[in-house]
Design a protein around this motif. Structure first.
Motif, PDB file in Angstrom:
ATOM      1  N   HIS A   7      -2.939  -0.972  -4.123  1.00  0.00           N
ATOM      2  CA  HIS A   7      -3.289  -0.243  -3.823  1.00  0.00           C
ATOM      3  C   HIS A   7      -2.851   1.139  -3.086  1.00  0.00           C
ATOM      4  O   HIS A   7      -1.222   1.917  -2.152  1.00  0.00           O
ATOM      5  CB  HIS A   7      -3.677  -0.782  -2.093  1.00  0.00           C
ATOM      6  CG  HIS A   7      -4.156  -2.198  -1.854  1.00  0.00           C
ATOM      7  ND1 HIS A   7      -5.647  -2.303  -2.295  1.00  0.00           N
ATOM      8  CD2 HIS A   7      -4.217  -3.324  -1.122  1.00  0.00           C
ATOM      9  CE1 HIS A   7      -5.597  -3.054  -1.636  1.00  0.00           C
ATOM     10  NE2 HIS A   7      -4.847  -4.286  -1.610  1.00  0.00           N
ATOM     11  N   TYR A   8      -2.691   2.164  -3.987  1.00  0.00           N
ATOM     12  CA  TYR A   8      -1.942   3.316  -4.043  1.00  0.00           C
ATOM     13  C   TYR A   8      -2.783   4.036  -3.790  1.00  0.00           C
ATOM     14  O   TYR A   8      -4.175   3.936  -4.989  1.00  0.00           O
ATOM     15  CB  TYR A   8      -1.750   3.225  -5.780  1.00  0.00           C
ATOM     16  CG  TYR A   8      -1.405   4.865  -5.978  1.00  0.00           C
ATOM     17  CD1 TYR A   8      -0.103   5.403  -5.285  1.00  0.00           C
ATOM     18  CD2 TYR A   8      -1.456   5.745  -6.840  1.00  0.00           C
ATOM     19  CE1 TYR A   8       0.213   6.461  -5.328  1.00  0.00           C
ATOM     20  CE2 TYR A   8      -1.424   6.985  -7.121  1.00  0.00           C
ATOM     21  CZ  TYR A   8      -0.506   7.391  -6.510  1.00  0.00           C
ATOM     22  OH  TYR A   8       0.137   8.540  -6.752  1.00  0.00           O
ATOM     23  N   PHE A   9      -2.666   4.699  -3.125  1.00  0.00           N
ATOM     24  CA  PHE A   9      -3.702   5.906  -3.260  1.00  0.00           C
ATOM     25  C   PHE A   9      -3.551   7.672  -3.288  1.00  0.00           C
ATOM     26  O   PHE A   9      -2.529   8.260  -2.496  1.00  0.00           O
ATOM     27  CB  PHE A   9      -4.586   5.346  -1.902  1.00  0.00           C
ATOM     28  CG  PHE A   9      -5.314   4.710  -1.746  1.00  0.00           C
ATOM     29  CD1 PHE A   9      -6.500   3.994  -2.382  1.00  0.00           C
ATOM     30  CD2 PHE A   9      -4.272   3.628  -0.318  1.00  0.00           C
ATOM     31  CE1 PHE A   9      -6.825   3.078  -1.816  1.00  0.00           C
ATOM     32  CE2 PHE A   9      -5.074   2.377  -0.568  1.00  0.00           C
ATOM     33  CZ  PHE A   9      -6.303   2.346  -1.050  1.00  0.00           C
ATOM     34  N   GLY A  31      -2.587   7.104   6.057  1.00  0.00           N
ATOM     35  CA  GLY A  31      -2.659   5.607   5.535  1.00  0.00           C
ATOM     36  C   GLY A  31      -2.844   5.052   6.531  1.00  0.00           C
ATOM     37  O   GLY A  31      -4.242   3.791   6.608  1.00  0.00           O
ATOM     38  N   HIS A  32      -2.848   5.656   8.321  1.00  0.00           N
ATOM     39  CA  HIS A  32      -2.724   5.154   9.184  1.00  0.00           C
ATOM     40  C   HIS A  32      -4.757   4.445   8.953  1.00  0.00           C
ATOM     41  O   HIS A  32      -4.855   3.560  10.088  1.00  0.00           O
ATOM     42  CB  HIS A  32      -2.834   5.395  10.217  1.00  0.00           C
ATOM     43  CG  HIS A  32      -0.648   4.991  10.183  1.00  0.00           C
ATOM     44  ND1 HIS A  32      -0.258   3.751   9.390  1.00  0.00           N
ATOM     45  CD2 HIS A  32       0.069   5.553  10.752  1.00  0.00           C
ATOM     46  CE1 HIS A  32       0.933   4.317   9.608  1.00  0.00           C
ATOM     47  NE2 HIS A  32       1.462   5.006  10.259  1.00  0.00           N
ATOM     48  N   MET A  60       6.830   8.523  -5.863  1.00  0.00           N
ATOM     49  CA  MET A  60       6.306   7.337  -5.619  1.00  0.00           C
ATOM     50  C   MET A  60       5.368   6.696  -6.546  1.00  0.00           C
ATOM     51  O   MET A  60       4.572   5.786  -7.055  1.00  0.00           O
ATOM     52  CB  MET A  60       5.736   7.541  -4.224  1.00  0.00           C
ATOM     53  CG  MET A  60       4.869   6.558  -3.810  1.00  0.00           C
ATOM     54  SD  MET A  60       4.561   6.934  -1.968  1.00  0.00           S
ATOM     55  CE  MET A  60       2.642   8.456  -2.082  1.00  0.00           C
ATOM     56  N   ARG A  61       4.220   8.245  -6.884  1.00  0.00           N
ATOM     57  CA  ARG A  61       2.997   7.725  -7.766  1.00  0.00           C
ATOM     58  C   ARG A  61       4.221   6.616  -9.669  1.00  0.00           C
ATOM     59  O   ARG A  61       3.022   5.766  -9.799  1.00  0.00           O
ATOM     60  CB  ARG A  61       2.555   9.315  -8.635  1.00  0.00           C
ATOM     61  CG  ARG A  61       1.591   9.212  -9.626  1.00  0.00           C
ATOM     62  CD  ARG A  61       0.806  10.822  -9.890  1.00  0.00           C
ATOM     63  NE  ARG A  61       0.725  11.107  -8.401  1.00  0.00           N
ATOM     64  CZ  ARG A  61       1.426  12.309  -8.593  1.00  0.00           C
ATOM     65  NH1 ARG A  61       2.315  12.743  -9.246  1.00  0.00           N
ATOM     66  NH2 ARG A  61       1.237  13.652  -7.280  1.00  0.00           N
ATOM     67  N   GLU A  62       5.012   7.179  -9.997  1.00  0.00           N
ATOM     68  CA  GLU A  62       5.128   6.653 -11.224  1.00  0.00           C
ATOM     69  C   GLU A  62       5.633   5.752 -10.907  1.00  0.00           C
ATOM     70  O   GLU A  62       5.571   4.005 -12.354  1.00  0.00           O
ATOM     71  CB  GLU A  62       6.747   7.344 -11.665  1.00  0.00           C
ATOM     72  CG  GLU A  62       6.376   9.259 -11.870  1.00  0.00           C
ATOM     73  CD  GLU A  62       6.922   9.627 -12.423  1.00  0.00           C
ATOM     74  OE1 GLU A  62       7.194  10.175 -13.648  1.00  0.00           O
ATOM     75  OE2 GLU A  62       8.415   9.195 -11.681  1.00  0.00           O
ATOM     76  N   PHE A  63       6.809   4.408  -9.773  1.00  0.00           N
ATOM     77  CA  PHE A  63       6.483   3.280  -9.120  1.00  0.00           C
ATOM     78  C   PHE A  63       5.161   2.795  -9.038  1.00  0.00           C
ATOM     79  O   PHE A  63       4.773   1.592  -9.614  1.00  0.00           O
ATOM     80  CB  PHE A  63       7.500   3.519  -7.324  1.00  0.00           C
ATOM     81  CG  PHE A  63       7.803   1.730  -7.225  1.00  0.00           C
ATOM     82  CD1 PHE A  63       8.772   1.435  -8.028  1.00  0.00           C
ATOM     83  CD2 PHE A  63       6.802   1.605  -6.372  1.00  0.00           C
ATOM     84  CE1 PHE A  63       8.812   0.426  -7.172  1.00  0.00           C
ATOM     85  CE2 PHE A  63       7.875   0.130  -5.752  1.00  0.00           C
ATOM     86  CZ  PHE A  63       8.777  -0.268  -5.934  1.00  0.00           C
ATOM     87  N   ALA A  64       4.503   2.846  -8.935  1.00  0.00           N
ATOM     88  CA  ALA A  64       2.764   2.398  -8.222  1.00  0.00           C
ATOM     89  C   ALA A  64       2.616   2.332  -9.595  1.00  0.00           C
ATOM     90  O   ALA A  64       1.759   1.054 -10.352  1.00  0.00           O
ATOM     91  CB  ALA A  64       2.276   3.237  -7.132  1.00  0.00           C
ATOM     92  N   ALA A  94       0.593  -1.501  -0.223  1.00  0.00           N
ATOM     93  CA  ALA A  94       0.082  -0.098   0.053  1.00  0.00           C
ATOM     94  C   ALA A  94       0.570   1.590  -0.114  1.00  0.00           C
ATOM     95  O   ALA A  94       1.487   1.291   1.238  1.00  0.00           O
ATOM     96  CB  ALA A  94      -1.190  -0.313   1.345  1.00  0.00           C
ATOM     97  N   LEU A  95       0.870   1.899  -0.586  1.00  0.00           N
ATOM     98  CA  LEU A  95       1.581   3.487  -0.653  1.00  0.00           C
ATOM     99  C   LEU A  95       0.340   4.509  -0.977  1.00  0.00           C
ATOM    100  O   LEU A  95      -0.303   4.836  -1.668  1.00  0.00           O
ATOM    101  CB  LEU A  95       2.553   3.328  -2.147  1.00  0.00           C
ATOM    102  CG  LEU A  95       3.179   2.411  -2.112  1.00  0.00           C
ATOM    103  CD1 LEU A  95       4.040   2.763  -3.938  1.00  0.00           C
ATOM    104  CD2 LEU A  95       4.245   2.234  -1.373  1.00  0.00           C
TER     105      LEU A  95
END
Lengths: 164, 419
Positions: free
Chosen positions: B93-95, B103-104, B82-86, B61-62
């Protein structure tokens, strides 16, 4: 592994916000982070620290956030090893994972002062002051952590373990 | 051999019959979490390990939650990375901003956390999920990068400190007060390397949001994790959000604990943590005159819907003190929407508050409420270290949302009964 350097002394409960405040967390590069290491508590640290110097602290060093930026900033600033009475657990993992060794020794924490030149032998856990004649011992580093440090950190360890 | 719930979860994920405190294990991870501040280094580590592909695109999850909507160019670069990696890794679960909250809060809300799971996250407050009976702990970026590659993590099995809360809570005393009181008793390293297990009749009666608050702050006592055994409350929460079967584990009656503490709650007042430590707590009646410049209600600790409801209940028909800023940040888009529907947001606006978009906000001095030199804030968050919310010479006090709302009206730290 043996290290020799000048002591930088800190107190108890040094948290990760003191090591590297959140306003620098928009940076991921270690050498950039190092420039702001301890900026709010000891503004001259980054400027005056020499490669190989040794950081000594009291209990619960590195408490707070999981930010790896904290051990990274300290390592990139030139600190070779940190000796404290105890470490917060995420900081402890992070430091070994990036190849920054830590030793736990209450007696060294009490017996050594700012600016002293000391020598540390990681294998035996022996700490001695150069000239002063004082010697101290630290808890031995667990085998697994010793292995991590030998390999240079978790990246190399994982590569070898998993055959990647 | 008798085991605690924590030992059972760890043994199961390490493929072992049993584990004991101190054992080093290699455990399989059910969910690995990182955010916009910790993922860039984790992605670098992942690339260095060189597997090319993540171990399981559905178990990562990112979440963009710390410096978003981006506060400056550098944080925008981090979120972009992070967006590109996702995208490349097809992380399920990339938000992104809009869908993301803290996140928590959103991972449990979306049913991605189940009892009995093993979860690691590159954020110290990953211990929050222990409220659902999962083993859940914060790690660094290098650990997380390695987990993304292998799906496994090395862990030292922690000893468990069991804390039993008995008696009856006074009105206006909530989970936040229990955990602040506990940290005050134990100190910031009282649970170093240990798992904290919260139990007793008071916990059984506690709603889910307050359980999350308690598990969330286990790290503030130095804990590796905080856990509450699953019960009807847990299962009702999970059933509403996930169709998967939860794994209900409980500790054996003769399991060994490092320490067992009993806390009688009847005399506990709302607690306030004075700077610069969450362990520096005083009951509200002993706070004295602490004038405030800012109040913040939000964060992974206390930005849940029920927290906002509590605060709005106090603010209804009242105005905040002149010259004080009240910043309210719902922790997720779902909470935000519910708060609008229930009229909570209107109450906040009428009282003079400003509402921020779901994110971590000023909790860690990121943005949306940084303190100037000499300023003082009361915050429903989890840390009040030197410079935590801004200038090194600013001060942060911690409390529950009811006290925060009352204090915003009073202009100084005070209890609900002073209104």
């Amino acid at each position: 592994m043996k290290f020799q350097g000048k002591v930088w002394k800190f107190g108890n409960d040094i948290d990760t916000d003191l090591i590297i405040p959140a306003r620098y967390l928009n940076i991921s590069d270690g050498s950039e982070l190092a420039k702001s290491c301890f900026i709010d508590v000891r503004p001259d640290f980054a400027k005056d620290v020499s490669s190989g110097d040794i950081l000594i602290a009291g209990r619960n060093f590195g408490c707070g956030s999981s930010r790896e930026h904290a051990p990274l900033a300290i390592k990139e600033a030139g600190i070779s090893v940190i000796i404290a009475k105890s470490f917060a657990r995420i900081f402890y993992r992070n430091a070994f994972n990036i190849g920054l060794p830590l030793l736990e020794s209450e007696e060294a924490t009490k017996g050594l002062s700012e600016g002293e030149e000391i020598a540390v032998d990681l294998a035996t856990g022996k700490i001695k002051s150069i000239g002063g004649g004082k010697t101290f011992s630290a808890h031995p580093i667990p085998d697994f952590m010793r292995e991590l440090i030998k390999m240079g950190g978790l990246v190399e360890y994982t590569k070898r373990q998993k055959g990647h | 051999m008798a085991m605690t719930i924590t030992e059972k979860i760890l043994a199961l994920h390490a493929g072992l019959e049993e584990v004991s405190p101190g054992d080093m294990i290699e455990a399989k991870v059910d969910l690995a979490f990182a955010h916009d501040v910790t993922s860039p280094i984790a992605i670098k580590v992942f690339n260095e390990i060189g597997t090319g592909k993540v171990f399981d695109r559905e178990k990562i999850a990112l979440v963009a939650d710390h410096f978003v909507p981006n506060k400056d160019i550098q944080s925008a670069q981090q979120a972009k990375l992070m967006r590109e990696f996702a995208g490349e890794q097809k992380i399920k679960h990339y938000f992104e901003v809009g869908e993301a909250g803290i996140g928590h809060v959103i991972l449990p809300e979306k049913g991605l956390v189940l009892p009995g799971q093993l979860i690691v996250g590159a954020d110290s407050h990953t211990c929050t999920y222990g409220a659902l009976g999962a083993f859940s702990t914060g790690v660094g970026s290098t650990d997380l990068g390695a987990v993304m590659a292998t799906g496994e993590i090395w862990l030292k099995v922690p000893p468990t400190i069991r804390i039993e809360y008995e008696g009856n809570l006074q009105a206006g005393v909530v989970g936040k007060d229990l955990i602040l009181h506990t940290i005050g008793l134990m100190g910031v390293e009282g649970a170093l390397y240990c798992a904290l297990e919260f139990t007793g009749e008071v916990i059984r009666r506690l709603p889910m949001n307050q359980r999350f608050t308690m598990a969330n702050m286990a790290i503030e006592a130095g804990g590796k994790s905080g856990i509450i055994e699953p019960d009807e409350t847990t299962l009702a929460y999970v059933a509403e959000r996930s169709s998967l079967e939860p794994l209900i584990l409980k500790g054996d009656p003769d399991a060994k604990y490092e320490k067992v503490m009993e806390i009688m709650v009847d005399e506990i007042e709302p607690q306030v943590a004075f700077p610069p430590s969450p362990a520096n707590v005083r009951p509200i009646s002993e706070v004295g005159d602490v004038q405030l410049d800012q109040v913040f209600i939000g964060s992974c600790t206390n930005g849940w819907l029920e927290d906002l409801r509590d605060a709005a209940g106090i603010l209804k028909g009242r105005r905040i003190a002149r010259g004080l800023r009240l910043i309210v940040i719902p922790s997720s888009p779902w909470i935000y929407r519910k708060a609008i529907e229930e009229g909570i947001i209107e109450t906040f606006l009428d009282a003079g508050a400003v509402i921020g978009p779901p994110c971590c906000g000023p909790c860690l001095g990121g943005h949306m409420g940084i303190l100037a030199e000499g300023e003082r804030a009361l915050s429903t968050t989890n840390r009040n270290f030197v410079g935590r919310m801004g200038h090194p010479k600013s001060e942060v006090y911690l409390s529950n949302p009811l006290v925060a709302a009352a204090s915003a009206v009073l202009g100084r730290i005070g209890g609900v009964d002073e209104l």
